[in-house]
Design an enzyme around this catalytic site. Structure first.
Site, PDB file in Angstrom:
ATOM      1  N   GLU A  26       0.839  -1.202   0.000  1.00 45.48           N
ATOM      2  CA  GLU A  26       0.000   0.000   0.000  1.00 45.48           C
ATOM      3  C   GLU A  26       0.872   1.249   0.000  1.00 45.48           C
ATOM      4  OE1 GLU A  26      -3.631   0.499   2.548  1.00 45.48           O
ATOM      5  OE2 GLU A  26      -2.428   2.137   3.399  1.00 45.48           O
ATOM      6  N   TYR A  58      -6.716   7.072  -0.438  1.00 43.13           N
ATOM      7  CA  TYR A  58      -7.644   8.002  -1.084  1.00 43.13           C
ATOM      8  C   TYR A  58      -8.279   8.888  -0.036  1.00 43.13           C
ATOM      9  CZ  TYR A  58     -12.329   8.746  -3.275  1.00 43.13           C
ATOM     10  OH  TYR A  58     -13.503   9.239  -3.769  1.00 43.13           O
ATOM     11  N   ASP A 118     -13.970   7.702   6.330  1.00 42.10           N
ATOM     12  CA  ASP A 118     -14.198   8.347   7.627  1.00 42.10           C
ATOM     13  C   ASP A 118     -15.125   9.544   7.458  1.00 42.10           C
ATOM     14  OD1 ASP A 118     -12.434   6.584   8.900  1.00 42.10           O
ATOM     15  OD2 ASP A 118     -10.715   7.806   8.294  1.00 42.10           O
ATOM     16  N   HIS A 154     -13.951  -2.691  14.489  1.00 45.22           N
ATOM     17  CA  HIS A 154     -13.973  -1.301  14.026  1.00 45.22           C
ATOM     18  C   HIS A 154     -14.382  -0.393  15.185  1.00 45.22           C
ATOM     19  CE1 HIS A 154     -15.217   2.321  11.872  1.00 45.22           C
ATOM     20  NE2 HIS A 154     -14.560   1.862  10.819  1.00 45.22           N
ATOM     21  N   ASP A 163     -19.868  -6.073  13.875  1.00 43.83           N
ATOM     22  CA  ASP A 163     -18.785  -5.795  12.932  1.00 43.83           C
ATOM     23  C   ASP A 163     -18.592  -6.966  11.969  1.00 43.83           C
ATOM     24  OD1 ASP A 163     -16.848  -3.992  12.019  1.00 43.83           O
ATOM     25  OD2 ASP A 163     -15.261  -4.961  13.170  1.00 43.83           O
ATOM     26  N   ARG A 169     -21.814  -8.816   5.103  1.00 46.14           N
ATOM     27  CA  ARG A 169     -22.649  -8.044   4.177  1.00 46.14           C
ATOM     28  C   ARG A 169     -21.827  -7.580   2.969  1.00 46.14           C
ATOM     29  NH1 ARG A 169     -24.357  -4.477   7.800  1.00 46.14           N
ATOM     30  NH2 ARG A 169     -25.988  -5.874   8.557  1.00 46.14           N
ATOM     31  N   LYS A 170     -20.585  -7.182   3.222  1.00 46.07           N
ATOM     32  CA  LYS A 170     -19.713  -6.744   2.123  1.00 46.07           C
ATOM     33  C   LYS A 170     -19.368  -7.907   1.189  1.00 46.07           C
ATOM     34  CE  LYS A 170     -16.922  -4.533   5.160  1.00 46.07           C
ATOM     35  NZ  LYS A 170     -15.781  -3.708   5.658  1.00 46.07           N
ATOM     36  N   ARG A 277       7.772   3.982   1.937  1.00 45.45           N
ATOM     37  CA  ARG A 277       9.206   3.760   2.140  1.00 45.45           C
ATOM     38  C   ARG A 277       9.523   2.304   1.808  1.00 45.45           C
ATOM     39  NH1 ARG A 277      11.608   8.013   4.560  1.00 45.45           N
ATOM     40  NH2 ARG A 277      10.205   9.595   5.411  1.00 45.45           N
TER      41      ARG A 277
END
Length: 292
Positions: A26, A58, A118, A154, A163, A169-170, A277
């Site tokens: 990432e 993002y 967020d 979360h 959670d 669900r996703k 890095r």
């Protein structure tokens, strides 16, 4: 004699780690020219390790979205790596999100990390959850979709079970992969993986690995991500505030140990939070057998 046998066993134990693992990395969009140079140096350094994909984080505002879009397209064009933008449902209408998704698809981007994002203070719009975003992406094109999971729950979840149901669900909405928040308690991760399986989540739960080079920064991040910092990790970094070289060595050692233990528990894929890095991540991967 027994000591010599123990050393021999330890050496063999270290040498025996020859399992092939898959890695992904990432990155985040740079905010100035110096950081952009650092980002591209890191991308080119790590691309030779042939990661399954690289993701780019993002922000909710349009400027951040544009930066992410530009970097993802450039990575795809300049390196040939599979590049996956993060996409959130915050501060964009469903139609805007569909257009963003179409633009990615038309640019040759086939993988997306779908997140709720967020919510800023005072956010009054109707919630658009990650599961809604996954469903929306599925309606646009056949993306390869990753979603987030939280082994230590979360911070906004009503309970661990709630959670877990949200993660299910996703998956039911069409997500293909699950990447976890970084963690340091391996037992927590393994219990979480078992709980996922118990409710029918059969997707691999890819652990997020964060090599910790700045312990104070980690403490701040942990305070709002609900990540528990175990006592052994606090002790490992004690007295190293002004010693970045030793911190890097500790970070590499901890990350390698985590990957080795998780690998023996059947984990094959690992997602590294590089913080743009490359040196430390490259060294860790090298020691784990991930090489050009």
């Amino acid at each position: 004699m027994s000591y010599a046998k123990e050393i021999d066993t330890l050496n063999q134990h270290i040498a025996d780690f020859n399992k092939k693992i898959n890695v992904s990395f990432e990155f985040f969009p740079p905010k100035n020219e110096k950081m952009e140079t650092l980002l591209w140096d890191s991308i080119h350094r790590l691309k030779v390790l042939k990661p399954k994909f690289v993701s780019v984080t993002y922000g909710a505002n349009s400027g951040e979205r544009d930066r992410t879009h530009g970097i993802v397209k450039a990575i795809k064009q300049e390196t040939g790596l599979e590049a996956a933008p993060h996409l959130t449902g915050i501060d964009a209408t469903p139609e805007e999100l569909k257009q963003i998704a179409r633009d990615y698809w038309d640019s040759g981007i086939r993988r997306i990390v779908a997140l709720r994002g967020d919510e800023p203070k005072g956010y009054a719009k109707k919630p658009f959850y990650a599961s809604d975003l996954v469903e929306l992406l599925r309606s646009v094109a056949d993306f390869d979709i990753s979603v987030a999971a939280y082994p230590e729950v979360h911070p906004e979840a009503k309970s661990a079970q709630a959670d877990l149901i949200n993660l299910k669900r996703k998956i039911d909405a069409g997500a293909n992969h699950v990447i976890t928040q970084f963690f340091f308690d391996i037992e927590n991760y393994l219990r979480f993986r078992d709980r996922c399986a118990s409710i029918g989540i059969d997707t691999e739960i890819v652990p997020g690995i964060l090599p910790v080079t700045n312990f104070k920064q980690l403490q701040k991040m942990a305070s709002f991500t609900n990540v528990k910092i175990p006592a052994w990790l606090v002790k490992a970094y004690d007295g190293l505030d002004n010693d970045p070289t030793t911190r890097n060595l500790v970070a590499a050692s901890v990350a390698m140990d985590m990957v080795k233990i998780l690998s023996r528990e059947g984990v094959n894929d690992f997602h590294f939070y590089t913080l743009n890095r490359s040196e430390l991540t490259y060294a860790i991967c090298h020691m784990l057998g991930v090489r050009p």
